[in-house]
Design a protein around this motif. Structure first.
Motif, mmCIF file in Angstrom:
data_model
loop_
_atom_site.group_PDB
_atom_site.id
_atom_site.type_symbol
_atom_site.label_atom_id
_atom_site.label_comp_id
_atom_site.label_asym_id
_atom_site.label_seq_id
_atom_site.Cartn_x
_atom_site.Cartn_y
_atom_site.Cartn_z
ATOM 1 N N ASP A 167 -21.915 3.010 -0.339
ATOM 2 C CA ASP A 167 -21.046 4.186 -0.421
ATOM 3 C C ASP A 167 -21.344 5.123 0.751
ATOM 4 O O ASP A 167 -22.446 5.665 0.855
ATOM 5 N N LYS A 168 -20.383 5.314 1.619
ATOM 6 C CA LYS A 168 -20.590 6.140 2.815
ATOM 7 C C LYS A 168 -20.743 7.628 2.499
ATOM 8 O O LYS A 168 -21.110 8.411 3.367
ATOM 9 N N ASN A 169 -20.473 8.031 1.270
ATOM 10 C CA ASN A 169 -20.607 9.431 0.886
ATOM 11 C C ASN A 169 -22.016 9.795 0.421
ATOM 12 O O ASN A 169 -22.326 10.969 0.253
ATOM 13 N N LYS A 170 -22.861 8.800 0.212
ATOM 14 C CA LYS A 170 -24.243 9.048 -0.214
ATOM 15 C C LYS A 170 -25.092 9.436 0.997
ATOM 16 O O LYS A 170 -24.664 9.324 2.141
ATOM 17 N N HIS A 171 -26.312 9.867 0.726
ATOM 18 C CA HIS A 171 -27.270 10.231 1.778
ATOM 19 C C HIS A 171 -28.368 9.184 1.783
ATOM 20 O O HIS A 171 -29.015 8.958 0.761
ATOM 21 N N GLY A 208 -39.500 2.736 13.949
ATOM 22 C CA GLY A 208 -38.637 2.189 14.994
ATOM 23 C C GLY A 208 -37.413 1.454 14.465
ATOM 24 O O GLY A 208 -36.277 1.748 14.839
ATOM 25 N N ARG A 209 -37.638 0.487 13.577
ATOM 26 C CA ARG A 209 -36.514 -0.277 13.014
ATOM 27 C C ARG A 209 -35.623 0.604 12.142
ATOM 28 O O ARG A 209 -34.404 0.431 12.116
ATOM 29 N N SER A 210 -36.227 1.553 11.445
ATOM 30 C CA SER A 210 -35.413 2.435 10.606
ATOM 31 C C SER A 210 -34.539 3.332 11.475
ATOM 32 O O SER A 210 -33.403 3.643 11.093
ATOM 33 N N ALA A 211 -35.013 3.724 12.653
ATOM 34 C CA ALA A 211 -34.171 4.492 13.580
ATOM 35 C C ALA A 211 -32.990 3.641 14.030
ATOM 36 O O ALA A 211 -31.852 4.129 14.093
ATOM 37 N N GLN A 212 -33.241 2.355 14.303
ATOM 38 C CA GLN A 212 -32.160 1.440 14.673
ATOM 39 C C GLN A 212 -31.173 1.295 13.519
ATOM 40 O O GLN A 212 -29.958 1.285 13.729
ATOM 41 N N ALA A 213 -31.696 1.170 12.307
ATOM 42 C CA ALA A 213 -30.831 1.020 11.135
ATOM 43 C C ALA A 213 -29.952 2.258 10.960
ATOM 44 O O ALA A 213 -28.756 2.140 10.671
ATOM 45 N N CYS A 214 -30.521 3.434 11.138
ATOM 46 C CA CYS A 214 -29.748 4.675 11.033
ATOM 47 C C CYS A 214 -28.644 4.713 12.096
ATOM 48 O O CYS A 214 -27.514 5.122 11.811
ATOM 49 N N ALA A 215 -28.962 4.273 13.309
ATOM 50 C CA ALA A 215 -27.969 4.246 14.384
ATOM 51 C C ALA A 215 -26.836 3.283 14.039
ATOM 52 O O ALA A 215 -25.650 3.607 14.246
ATOM 53 N N ILE A 216 -27.170 2.132 13.494
ATOM 54 C CA ILE A 216 -26.145 1.171 13.065
ATOM 55 C C ILE A 216 -25.281 1.789 11.977
ATOM 56 O O ILE A 216 -24.049 1.686 12.006
ATOM 57 N N MET A 217 -25.920 2.435 11.014
ATOM 58 C CA MET A 217 -25.171 3.060 9.920
ATOM 59 C C MET A 217 -24.220 4.128 10.456
ATOM 60 O O MET A 217 -23.074 4.213 10.023
ATOM 61 N N ASN A 218 -24.679 4.923 11.416
ATOM 62 C CA ASN A 218 -23.814 5.938 12.020
ATOM 63 C C ASN A 218 -22.616 5.292 12.694
ATOM 64 O O ASN A 218 -21.482 5.776 12.568
ATOM 65 N N GLN A 219 -22.833 4.184 13.401
ATOM 66 C CA GLN A 219 -21.742 3.469 14.061
ATOM 67 C C GLN A 219 -20.741 2.918 13.054
ATOM 68 O O GLN A 219 -19.554 2.782 13.358
ATOM 69 N N LEU A 220 -21.216 2.623 11.847
ATOM 70 C CA LEU A 220 -20.352 2.090 10.798
ATOM 71 C C LEU A 220 -19.662 3.192 9.978
ATOM 72 O O LEU A 220 -18.967 2.901 9.023
#
Length: 104
Positions: free
Chosen positions: A57-61, A70-82
């Motif tokens: 759900d894109k409305n959750k936090h 490091g990997r979690s920063a990448q994951a956050c960046a991917i999520m932002n792109q999505l």
């Protein structure tokens, strides 16, 4: 995406009724323990990781962590792109986590 210190991440998490915790480490790393109620989505799964993220759900936090941040920063960046607007990286990751943990 926002990078939060251990204290900031936990304070924000504790006050957030729409919080979802995501652990992006490998299965082997989970043996060291994990933050309670975390959803495991291994970022090394590539397209499978992206497919699972897109089901969220894109409305959750989303409060995202890995071993060191490091990997979690990448994951956050991917999520932002999505299209996710609220993805928060835990600086220092599970290695520096001083809150509650659990094991399977």
């Amino acid at each position: 995406m926002a990078d939060y210190t251990q204290t900031e991440w936990r304070e924000k998490l504790d006050k957030d009724s729409d919080a979802v915790i995501i652990d992006v480490r490998t299965e082997q790393e989970l043996e060291d323990g994990f933050i309670p109620n975390a959803i495991h989505l291994d970022i090394y799964q590539g397209q499978a990781f992206i497919d699972k993220v897109q089901e969220l759900d894109k409305n959750k936090h989303y409060y995202v962590y890995c071993k060191s941040g490091g990997r979690s920063a990448q994951a956050c960046a991917i999520m932002n792109q999505l299209g996710f607007k609220s993805a928060y990286n835990l600086v220092g990751g599970f290695t520096e986590w001083q809150g509650e943990t659990t094991k399977n």
